[in-house]
Design a protein around this motif. Structure first.
Motif, PDB file in Angstrom:
ATOM      1  N   ASN A 174       0.790  -1.234   0.000  1.00  0.00           N
ATOM      2  CA  ASN A 174       0.000   0.000   0.000  1.00  0.00           C
ATOM      3  C   ASN A 174       0.824   1.288   0.000  1.00  0.00           C
ATOM      4  OD1 ASN A 174      -2.284  -1.495  -0.136  1.00  0.00           O
ATOM      5  ND2 ASN A 174      -3.109  -0.911   1.859  1.00  0.00           N
ATOM      6  N   HIS A 175       2.136   1.173  -0.013  1.00  0.00           N
ATOM      7  CA  HIS A 175       2.962   2.373  -0.178  1.00  0.00           C
ATOM      8  C   HIS A 175       3.067   2.754  -1.659  1.00  0.00           C
ATOM      9  CE1 HIS A 175       5.629  -1.040  -0.840  1.00  0.00           C
ATOM     10  NE2 HIS A 175       6.447  -0.224  -1.510  1.00  0.00           N
ATOM     11  N   ILE A 176       2.450   1.928  -2.513  1.00  0.00           N
ATOM     12  CA  ILE A 176       2.438   2.161  -3.963  1.00  0.00           C
ATOM     13  C   ILE A 176       1.026   2.554  -4.382  1.00  0.00           C
ATOM     14  CG2 ILE A 176       2.785   1.063  -6.234  1.00  0.00           C
ATOM     15  CD1 ILE A 176       4.607  -0.964  -4.673  1.00  0.00           C
ATOM     16  N   PHE A 177       0.917   3.386  -5.394  1.00  0.00           N
ATOM     17  CA  PHE A 177      -0.407   3.810  -5.874  1.00  0.00           C
ATOM     18  C   PHE A 177      -1.090   2.659  -6.610  1.00  0.00           C
ATOM     19  CE2 PHE A 177      -3.055   5.764  -9.265  1.00  0.00           C
ATOM     20  CZ  PHE A 177      -4.020   6.311  -8.430  1.00  0.00           C
ATOM     21  N   TRP A 178      -2.320   2.306  -6.144  1.00  0.00           N
ATOM     22  CA  TRP A 178      -3.123   1.246  -6.757  1.00  0.00           C
ATOM     23  C   TRP A 178      -4.514   1.746  -7.148  1.00  0.00           C
ATOM     24  CZ3 TRP A 178      -1.099  -3.307  -8.179  1.00  0.00           C
ATOM     25  CH2 TRP A 178       0.102  -3.698  -7.593  1.00  0.00           C
ATOM     26  N   ALA A 179      -4.734   3.039  -7.118  1.00  0.00           N
ATOM     27  CA  ALA A 179      -6.057   3.616  -7.418  1.00  0.00           C
ATOM     28  C   ALA A 179      -7.154   2.989  -6.561  1.00  0.00           C
ATOM     29  CB  ALA A 179      -6.389   3.443  -8.908  1.00  0.00           C
ATOM     30  N   GLY A 180      -6.766   2.569  -5.354  1.00  0.00           N
ATOM     31  CA  GLY A 180      -7.738   1.992  -4.426  1.00  0.00           C
ATOM     32  C   GLY A 180      -8.089   0.546  -4.698  1.00  0.00           C
ATOM     33  N   MET A 181      -7.390  -0.120  -5.596  1.00  0.00           N
ATOM     34  CA  MET A 181      -7.746  -1.492  -5.967  1.00  0.00           C
ATOM     35  C   MET A 181      -6.994  -2.531  -5.144  1.00  0.00           C
ATOM     36  SD  MET A 181      -8.133  -1.547 -10.125  1.00  0.00           S
ATOM     37  CE  MET A 181      -6.445  -1.065 -10.479  1.00  0.00           C
ATOM     38  N   VAL A 182      -7.723  -3.502  -4.616  1.00  0.00           N
ATOM     39  CA  VAL A 182      -7.117  -4.675  -3.989  1.00  0.00           C
ATOM     40  C   VAL A 182      -7.618  -5.955  -4.659  1.00  0.00           C
ATOM     41  CG1 VAL A 182      -6.758  -3.585  -1.749  1.00  0.00           C
ATOM     42  CG2 VAL A 182      -8.904  -4.784  -2.207  1.00  0.00           C
ATOM     43  N   SER A 183      -8.549  -5.802  -5.598  1.00  0.00           N
ATOM     44  CA  SER A 183      -9.093  -6.953  -6.318  1.00  0.00           C
ATOM     45  C   SER A 183      -9.307  -6.573  -7.776  1.00  0.00           C
ATOM     46  CB  SER A 183     -10.421  -7.410  -5.702  1.00  0.00           C
ATOM     47  OG  SER A 183     -11.449  -6.492  -6.027  1.00  0.00           O
ATOM     48  N   THR A 184      -9.634  -7.588  -8.577  1.00  0.00           N
ATOM     49  CA  THR A 184      -9.860  -7.342 -10.005  1.00  0.00           C
ATOM     50  C   THR A 184     -11.306  -6.946 -10.275  1.00  0.00           C
ATOM     51  OG1 THR A 184     -10.275  -9.709 -10.317  1.00  0.00           O
ATOM     52  CG2 THR A 184      -8.036  -8.919 -10.750  1.00  0.00           C
ATOM     53  N   GLN A 185     -11.975  -6.345  -9.294  1.00  0.00           N
ATOM     54  CA  GLN A 185     -13.382  -6.017  -9.453  1.00  0.00           C
ATOM     55  C   GLN A 185     -13.619  -5.010 -10.574  1.00  0.00           C
ATOM     56  OE1 GLN A 185     -13.793  -4.317  -5.410  1.00  0.00           O
ATOM     57  NE2 GLN A 185     -14.601  -2.508  -6.419  1.00  0.00           N
ATOM     58  N   ARG A 186     -12.644  -4.179 -10.888  1.00  0.00           N
ATOM     59  CA  ARG A 186     -12.824  -3.239 -11.998  1.00  0.00           C
ATOM     60  C   ARG A 186     -12.912  -3.986 -13.324  1.00  0.00           C
ATOM     61  NH1 ARG A 186     -12.533   2.257 -11.380  1.00  0.00           N
ATOM     62  NH2 ARG A 186     -11.849   2.996  -9.340  1.00  0.00           N
ATOM     63  N   SER A 187     -12.110  -5.035 -13.465  1.00  0.00           N
ATOM     64  CA  SER A 187     -12.211  -5.868 -14.668  1.00  0.00           C
ATOM     65  C   SER A 187     -13.564  -6.554 -14.717  1.00  0.00           C
ATOM     66  CB  SER A 187     -11.101  -6.919 -14.679  1.00  0.00           C
ATOM     67  OG  SER A 187      -9.835  -6.308 -14.769  1.00  0.00           O
ATOM     68  N   GLU A 188     -14.019  -7.049 -13.566  1.00  0.00           N
ATOM     69  CA  GLU A 188     -15.302  -7.743 -13.514  1.00  0.00           C
ATOM     70  C   GLU A 188     -16.460  -6.791 -13.775  1.00  0.00           C
ATOM     71  OE1 GLU A 188     -14.878  -9.484  -9.717  1.00  0.00           O
ATOM     72  OE2 GLU A 188     -13.302 -10.842 -10.387  1.00  0.00           O
TER      73      GLU A 188
END
Length: 530
Positions: A372-386
């Motif tokens: 979480n010290h890296i930018f992930w646009a708030g993503m922890v899962s592939t839910q955006r793909s889904e």
């Protein structure tokens, strides 16, 4: 209206249409008994002589109902004799299921085909007709008839084989857009194995939003059961944007390497800073081979979905799963995570759980505290793909051919572009009303897009839930502030959490150990409180 002796019709077809309309209302089906240059006879579908009813079941009753006509030299027909009485019961409510009444009207055909071309899903297309008719019982035909017609028209429109048709479609698209990228992979016998394409709009968007992408293949979208592979990013409006799409022959490392290599070529060799995928060994191999500089994160949802199976032998399942989630999400340092993990294993006697051991061995690829010290646009899962796959659900289904999928994909993309343009309008022309009296909120809202501003205000509204407990100044001149936050669950204060905010007095450095800013790109409430 029932035909009457002496009535004249313009043609055999017009008589058939009129008699069929009458038959549907009465509850019987029509069949042509005779058709020549001089005579034309329409009869009840049950008008034939019954076969041997002892050895073979039959619905025929030798019904006398019929219409006899004389065909004139100019093609018109005159009714010469009419018999309207039947020797069997009529079933008006079952008319649509009878063989002779399953024909769609020209108007219905045009509506179904035009909506299909426009991107309506088949179920929505048929449902619209039913609503227009006042219900399925008034439609006059069954849903299957409508679906069969749509499938037939699609075959007529597609015509060519899928591979050849898709290639032709891609070439036409490239003539309209010279930066459109596509590539097809065929086997030694010329059969299509893999196909991948990227719009110029996606290539342009990737130049600005290549810091984090999500990759997923869990959606089987076409009748050949080819996995749909999508690369999804996040734009300045916090919207999911499609950065590439492909149909793969199988989910093995060779196919993933082929897709990633060609997608990277389309993106001018720029590797994403970070990539999120599911916990698939083939994808891991391909990512490591093609994107050696990319930080690879595993989808937490896919890991969590295995918990019921992996913990099914544990005595207190609910307590075990709750402790597991708490260890993952509430650890604020690596030391705390590892300590809590050890305590979790001891508490639930899980030291010999092979799945947990393997999971801990690759903790740097999925545990939030390591990433979480890296930018992930708030993503922890592939839910955006889904969610992107769910978006395509409105345009394609499991019976879609490959070429139809690509055609409908274009319509879906136009719909997506319109939503992005609307978000641009909201950001440029609609001003968010501040939820606080702080001057810095107005300043931040003027810099953020509309959607990001809304996320910012969610944090601002939580300021009253936080209290400053302690401030200390280190030898390095960095101020360290303890912030206690009371979390609300269903509008009731549930639990207290303590965070540490570090900052320098003149604002050149500020950070919170919740890592929300680094992870999501939005200041957390703890920084605001400080």
């Amino acid at each position: 209206m029932a035909p009457v002796k002496g009535m004249e019709y313009d043609s055999k077809e017009s008589l058939m249409i009129a008699y069929q309309d009458y038959a549907k209302l009465q509850g019987f089906s029509v069949a042509i008994r005779s058709s020549s240059s001089k005579y034309y006879v329409l009869a009840c579908f049950k008008g034939r002589k019954p076969k041997d009813v002892i050895t073979k079941f039959t619905r025929q009753t030798q019904c006398p109902a019929r219409v006899n006509c004389i065909v004139k030299t100019n093609g018109k027909v005159i009714v010469s004799n009419v018999e309207l009485n039947h020797n069997h019961s009529l079933e008006p409510q079952l008319s649509m299921f009878m063989p002779g009444n399953r024909e769609l009207s020209l108007h219905m055909k045009r509506l179904l085909e035009s909506r299909d071309i426009a991107g309506f899903r088949t179920c929505k297309n048929v449902r619209t007709l039913e609503v227009m008719a006042g219900g399925p019982q008034n439609l006059g035909v069954t849903e299957r008839v409508c679906r069969n017609f749509i499938d037939k028209r699609r075959r007529l429109r597609l015509g060519e084989g899928d591979a050849k048709a898709i290639h032709g479609l891609f070439l036409r698209m490239q003539l309209q857009d010279k930066n459109f990228f596509h590539i097809m992979d065929v086997d030694d016998e010329g059969r299509l194995r893999n196909v991948m394409w990227v719009h110029s709009r996606s290539i342009a968007a990737y130049e600005d939003f290549h810091d984090v992408v999500s990759f997923d293949t869990t959606y089987l979208v076409n009748k050949y059961k080819k996995p749909l592979a999508t690369v999804v990013g996040v734009n300045q409006h916090n919207q999911s944007i499609l950065l590439g799409c492909g149909l793969l022959s199988h989910e093995q490392s060779e196919s993933f390497k082929w897709f990633f290599s060609n997608w990277l070529m389309a993106m001018k060799g720029v590797q994403p800073t970070a990539m999120l995928t599911d916990q698939c060994e083939s994808i891991k191999i391909a990512v490591k081979a093609v994107f050696p500089m990319t930080i690879h994160r595993l989808c937490l949802w896919h890991i969590a979905s295995k918990i019921p199976q992996k913990f099914k032998g544990v005595a207190d399942f609910h307590s075990c799963s709750s402790d597991f989630y708490s260890t993952i999400y509430n650890s604020l340092s690596i030391a705390e995570f590892e300590s809590r993990w050890t305590d979790f294993l001891s508490k639930h006697s899980l030291h010999n759980n092979r799945w947990l051991k393997d999971l801990f061995d690759e903790k740097e690829n999925w545990a939030p505290i390591y990433l979480n010290h890296i930018f992930w646009a708030g993503m922890v899962s592939t839910q955006r793909s889904e969610s992107m796959h769910a978006f395509f659900d409105g345009f394609v289904n499991s019976k879609s051919t490959l070429k139809l999928f690509v055609e409908q994909y274009e319509i879906a993309m136009q719909n997506k572009i319109q939503k992005e343009m609307n978000a641009d309008y909201q950001s440029k022309c609609v001003m968010l009303k501040p939820v606080s009296t702080f001057q810095w909120e107005k300043q931040l809202l003027s810099e953020y897009t509309h959607n990001i501003g809304l996320l910012l205000q969610v944090e601002i509204k939580k300021i009253s839930n936080c209290n400053v407990e302690d401030v200390a100044i280190g030898e390095d001149g960095v101020h360290r502030c303890k912030i206690k936050e009371m979390r609300l669950v269903q509008n009731v204060f549930h639990k207290e959490y303590t965070y540490t905010v570090e900052y320098r007095p003149f604002g050149e450095y500020i950070s919170c150990n919740c890592r929300r800013y680094e992870f999501k790109g939005i200041f957390c409430v703890h920084i605001f409180k400080n």
